[in-house]
Design an enzyme around this catalytic site. Structure first.
Site, PDB file in Angstrom:
ATOM      1  CG  ASN A 144       4.565 -10.120  -0.661  1.00 55.99           C
ATOM      2  OD1 ASN A 144       4.089 -10.473   0.397  1.00 55.99           O
ATOM      3  ND2 ASN A 144       5.539  -9.233  -0.721  1.00 55.99           N
ATOM      4  CG  ASP A 145       8.458  -9.715  -2.664  1.00 53.18           C
ATOM      5  OD1 ASP A 145       7.325  -9.440  -3.045  1.00 53.18           O
ATOM      6  OD2 ASP A 145       9.237  -8.883  -2.186  1.00 53.18           O
ATOM      7  CD  GLN A 161       8.665 -10.850   2.118  1.00 52.49           C
ATOM      8  OE1 GLN A 161       8.280  -9.749   2.459  1.00 52.49           O
ATOM      9  NE2 GLN A 161       9.620 -11.502   2.770  1.00 52.49           N
ATOM     10  CD1 TRP A 169       2.599  -7.792   1.702  1.00 54.08           C
ATOM     11  CD2 TRP A 169       2.193  -6.049   3.043  1.00 54.08           C
ATOM     12  NE1 TRP A 169       3.806  -7.321   2.163  1.00 54.08           N
ATOM     13  CE2 TRP A 169       3.587  -6.255   2.990  1.00 54.08           C
ATOM     14  CE3 TRP A 169       1.704  -5.015   3.839  1.00 54.08           C
ATOM     15  CZ2 TRP A 169       4.497  -5.450   3.677  1.00 54.08           C
ATOM     16  CZ3 TRP A 169       2.603  -4.207   4.529  1.00 54.08           C
ATOM     17  CH2 TRP A 169       3.982  -4.429   4.440  1.00 54.08           C
ATOM     18  CD1 TRP A 204       8.700  -7.291   5.187  1.00 53.15           C
ATOM     19  CD2 TRP A 204       9.490  -5.299   4.596  1.00 53.15           C
ATOM     20  NE1 TRP A 204       7.758  -6.356   5.532  1.00 53.15           N
ATOM     21  CE2 TRP A 204       8.214  -5.123   5.181  1.00 53.15           C
ATOM     22  CE3 TRP A 204      10.179  -4.173   4.146  1.00 53.15           C
ATOM     23  CZ2 TRP A 204       7.618  -3.864   5.314  1.00 53.15           C
ATOM     24  CZ3 TRP A 204       9.596  -2.917   4.282  1.00 53.15           C
ATOM     25  CH2 TRP A 204       8.320  -2.774   4.850  1.00 53.15           C
ATOM     26  CB  THR A 205      12.355  -9.347  -0.226  1.00 57.88           C
ATOM     27  OG1 THR A 205      11.042  -9.826  -0.503  1.00 57.88           O
ATOM     28  CG2 THR A 205      13.273  -9.790  -1.340  1.00 57.88           C
ATOM     29  NE  ARG A 268      11.076  -1.825  -0.409  1.00 59.03           N
ATOM     30  CZ  ARG A 268      10.798  -0.526  -0.491  1.00 59.03           C
ATOM     31  NH1 ARG A 268      11.324   0.327   0.370  1.00 59.03           N
ATOM     32  NH2 ARG A 268      10.013  -0.074  -1.445  1.00 59.03           N
ATOM     33  CG  ASP A 269      13.752  -5.853  -1.341  1.00 59.26           C
ATOM     34  OD1 ASP A 269      13.316  -6.220  -0.237  1.00 59.26           O
ATOM     35  OD2 ASP A 269      13.101  -5.120  -2.114  1.00 59.26           O
ATOM     36  CG  ASP A 356       8.034   1.197  -4.448  1.00 58.30           C
ATOM     37  OD1 ASP A 356       7.143   0.350  -4.334  1.00 58.30           O
ATOM     38  OD2 ASP A 356       8.309   2.029  -3.560  1.00 58.30           O
TER      39      ASP A 356
HETATM   40  N1  DQQ Z   1       8.071  -6.869  -0.814  1.00 58.82           N
HETATM   41  C1  DQQ Z   1       8.785  -6.946   0.431  1.00 58.82           C
HETATM   42  C2  DQQ Z   1       9.850  -5.911   0.332  1.00 58.82           C
HETATM   43  C3  DQQ Z   1       9.995  -5.704  -1.133  1.00 58.82           C
HETATM   44  C4  DQQ Z   1       8.576  -5.788  -1.599  1.00 58.82           C
HETATM   45  C5  DQQ Z   1       7.814  -6.737   1.547  1.00 58.82           C
HETATM   46  C6  DQQ Z   1       8.435  -6.039  -3.065  1.00 58.82           C
HETATM   47  O1  DQQ Z   1      11.070  -6.347   0.933  1.00 58.82           O
HETATM   48  O2  DQQ Z   1      10.605  -4.485  -1.445  1.00 58.82           O
HETATM   49  O3  DQQ Z   1       6.816  -7.722   1.548  1.00 58.82           O
HETATM   50  O4  DQQ Z   1       7.175  -6.595  -3.372  1.00 58.82           O
END
Ligand code: DQQ
EC number: 3.2.1.26
Length: 661
Positions: A144-145, A161, A169, A204-205, A268-269, A356
């Site tokens: 993913n990201d 990710q 996932w 995570w991201t 997060r992120d 989200d």
């Molecule tokens: N993906 C990550 C998170 C983020 C989300 C987890 C966005 O850190 O918020 O895999 O797709």
């Protein structure tokens, strides 16, 4: 289900580790009544013994292994709202596979309209064709990201990710790959794995910051053993290694916990850091308070201790949790990209948030006040989350970085799947990254950014095809003599007949790509454009087109859409029509560029003012059956089209050749 007849045993084995597959008719036998009578007792005895042994071993295993107890405990733990983390898997409306990510406080990771089992008889040929040839993707499994992109000692680094174990996932680890040109990639060992209490449920991201002395700082979110989202610090073990193979997690992680008033799963992120006039570094982190999406501000001098600022960088009511916030300057006068700390006259700031709630990336242009650390949108009606989107198709969790080598700002985005999760398990992979895009301010409109595929992708252009000034009368369809149409770079322009345009208008000039009937819905001034991944009988087709809506007041608005409703005869894939309006200035012709790469079409209108990424899963318009057509389905206007198309060679994506060092 005879669906699986077509698949060799390798695929069945692969899939069966995640999805129990039905017996194929050849191996499924109706029970023989006599045989079952004679065999019943021994089978029963054997299975009872096996079951008892299994239960006994499991109890012993639980007693001696505290980690497992922790996992079991975690499964019944609550999230910040006091909800059961397993709630998603019990949701009554859920017909398909279990939800991915939501119970851990991140957005849904699957295409939710699908059912658990593939309803279409996908063959190996169809599934193999879907793999892209010049987009970045790992060799197998889930991605993913994009994370922490950077340029270091002649190499572009992309982290992402990744689930090393499956095409769905989970178990999120940082994959790592490097490239000299952003197109051909070498896969490296994982950069970071979930192996500490503060990231055991996922690395995570995160984002990279290159400090003035050349040091690299990586900040990322960890999902802790208690499912709390914290921010962690990591750095390369050896800066003089161009491959940046080894990463050290700071021993005193985490460096940031969710502050008071912020939910433990709403934090997060972290972004790339930028330096302010007081010499302190700033980062921003997405969150929410009730339904208001917010971006928290922190200052630091050493990346170890952080000061939470009283004010927010920005907040937009009703937008929900902000993921993967991105914040960067663009020049309103120059054409180069800007390093993240640049500010002053002639600079605007882009604030991007991945919502989200609807899983789309929204951005807005505005002004950043570095004294009060506040960002203000140019147009509050087009604020973050309620106005412009980076991409109107399948595109999420994007991130930019400043390429100091070529002085440009580059954007990566995660292109997920919109097919059935079970089909992803069959094909053994899920998701790709977009072709990196340069991002600049649109000096002509002043209201949007321009996104354009990096120049380097043009190195894959090979045999070209050109046709100029083709008149497309209302209702016409013109096949283009392009063989092998699964990997293409297409540039096309369209001129609408001026006289006819002047004399026409529609009583109802409102239009909406998504609510429309797609390319089949005929108006006076549209749709017209290109059909890609279409077969000869047009049993499958993916139209990418313009639609002009002109009202009685003489004002016209142009829309750019991509229609997936007839892309596939399979029913278990997304059929949405994507798109939005696109600014067209007086004197401009309509132009589009399409990058077709098997199951992906990235479409750019008017030099990148409006962008749409489509995931399409044709079953017939594949291999040599894939064709390209021009079409004009308008009822009241002729259009003149010119097209140049190149066949695209495949990029090289392979493991780094350590054995040849
Ligand atoms: N993906 C990550 C998170 C983020 C989300 C987890 C966005 O850190 O918020 O895999 O797709």
């Amino acid at each position: 289900m005879d669906t699986y007849h077509f698949l060799p045993s390798r695929d069945l084995e692969h899939a069966s580790s995640y999805t129990p597959l039905p017996d194929s008719p050849e191996t499924r036998h109706e029970p023989d009544p006599d045989r079952s009578k004679t065999n019943r007792r021994p089978i029963k005895i054997v299975s009872s013994v096996l079951l008892a042994t299994l239960i006994f071993s499991f109890v012993i295993f639980l007693l001696v292994n505290p980690n497992v107890q922790q996992v079991v405990r975690k499964k019944v733990s609550k999230n910040s709202n006091g909800e059961d983390h397993n709630k998603a898997s019990k949701s009554p409306e859920m017909l398909g596979p279990p939800s991915r990510g939501v119970s851990q406080g991140v957005s849904e990771k699957s295409f939710r309209q699908a059912t658990a089992e593939p309803s279409y008889p996908w063959t190996n040929d169809m599934l193999s064709w879907q793999r892209t040839s010049f987009h970045f993707q790992p060799q197998e499994n889930w991605m993913n990201d994009p994370n922490g992109p950077l340029f270091h000692m002649g190499w572009y680094h992309l982290f992402y990710q990744y689930n090393p174990d499956s095409a769905i996932w989970g178990n999120i680890t940082w994959g790592h790959a490097i490239s000299r040109d952003l197109i051909n990639w070498l896969h490296l060992p994982f950069a970071m794995q979930p192996d500490q209490w503060y990231d055991i449920n996922g690395v995570w991201t995160g984002s990279a910051t290159i400090l003035p002395d050349g040091k690299i700082v990586m900040l990322y979110t960890g999902d802790t053993d208690d499912l709390v989202q914290v921010q962690n610090l990591a750095y390369p073990a050896n800066l003089s290694d161009p491959l940046l193979l080894d990463w050290i997690k700071y021993p005193d992680n985490p460096v940031m916990f969710p502050p008071p008033g912020i939910g433990s799963t709403d934090f997060r992120d972290p972004t790339t850091a930028w330096i302010g006039p007081d010499g302190k570094w700033r980062i921003t982190i997405g969150s929410k308070v009730n339904k208001t999406g917010i971006s928290l501000m922190y200052k630091t001098t050493d990346f170890i201790t952080y000061e939470l600022l009283d004010n927010l960088l920005h907040a937009v009511p009703g937008t929900g949790m902000w993921e993967c916030v991105d914040f960067y300057p663009v020049s309103v006068t120059g054409s180069n990209g800007l390093d993240t700390s640049v500010n002053g006259p002639g600079v605007k700031h882009v604030l991007k948030s991945s919502l989200d709630d609807d899983r789309h990336d929204y951005y807005a242009l505005g002004t950043y006040d570095p004294i009060n650390d506040k960002w203000t949108p140019d147009n509050p009606e087009l604020d973050v989350g309620i106005g412009l989107r980076l991409d109107y198709g399948k595109y999420y969790a994007s991130k930019t970085f400043y390429d100091q080598d070529k002085e440009r700002r580059l954007l990566w985005g995660w292109i997920g799947e919109s097919d059935n999760e079970s089909t992803d398990l069959l094909k053994g992979w899920a998701s790709v990254q977009s072709i990196p895009r340069t991002v600049v301010f649109d000096k002509k409109t002043g209201t949007n950014i321009l996104q354009w595929p990096v120049k380097e992708v043009e190195s894959l252009r090979s045999r070209s095809y050109e046709i100029n000034d083709v008149e497309l009368k209302p209702g016409s369809l013109v096949p283009l003599k392009i063989s092998s149409a699964a990997q293409l770079d297409i540039v096309a322009s369209f001129e609408v007949d001026e006289e006819a345009f002047k004399g026409t208008y529609e009583a109802d000039a409102s239009y909406n790509c998504t609510a429309s009937e797609g390319a089949a819905g005929r108006g006076i001034l549209g749709p017209f454009g290109i059909l890609v991944l279409a077969d000869d009988p047009l049993s499958e087709l993916t139209p990418v087109y313009f639609y002009i809506a002109k009202g009685v007041d003489g004002n016209a608005k142009t829309y750019f859409c991509a229609d997936q409703s007839r892309s596939s005869t399979a029913s278990d894939v997304d059929k949405e029509v994507y798109g939005s309006d696109v600014p067209v200035l007086p004197g401009e012709s309509l132009s589009m560029r399409l990058l077709v790469d098997h199951s992906i079409v990235e479409s750019f209108a008017q030099g990148g003012r409006t962008v749409i990424t489509s995931r399409v899963y044709p079953t017939r318009a594949i291999y040599s059956a894939a064709r390209v057509f021009l079409f004009n389905n308008a009822t009241g206007v002729s259009v003149t089209a010119s097209v140049k198309a190149w066949q695209m060679a495949s990029a090289t994506l392979k493991p780094f050749p350590f054995d040849q060092l």
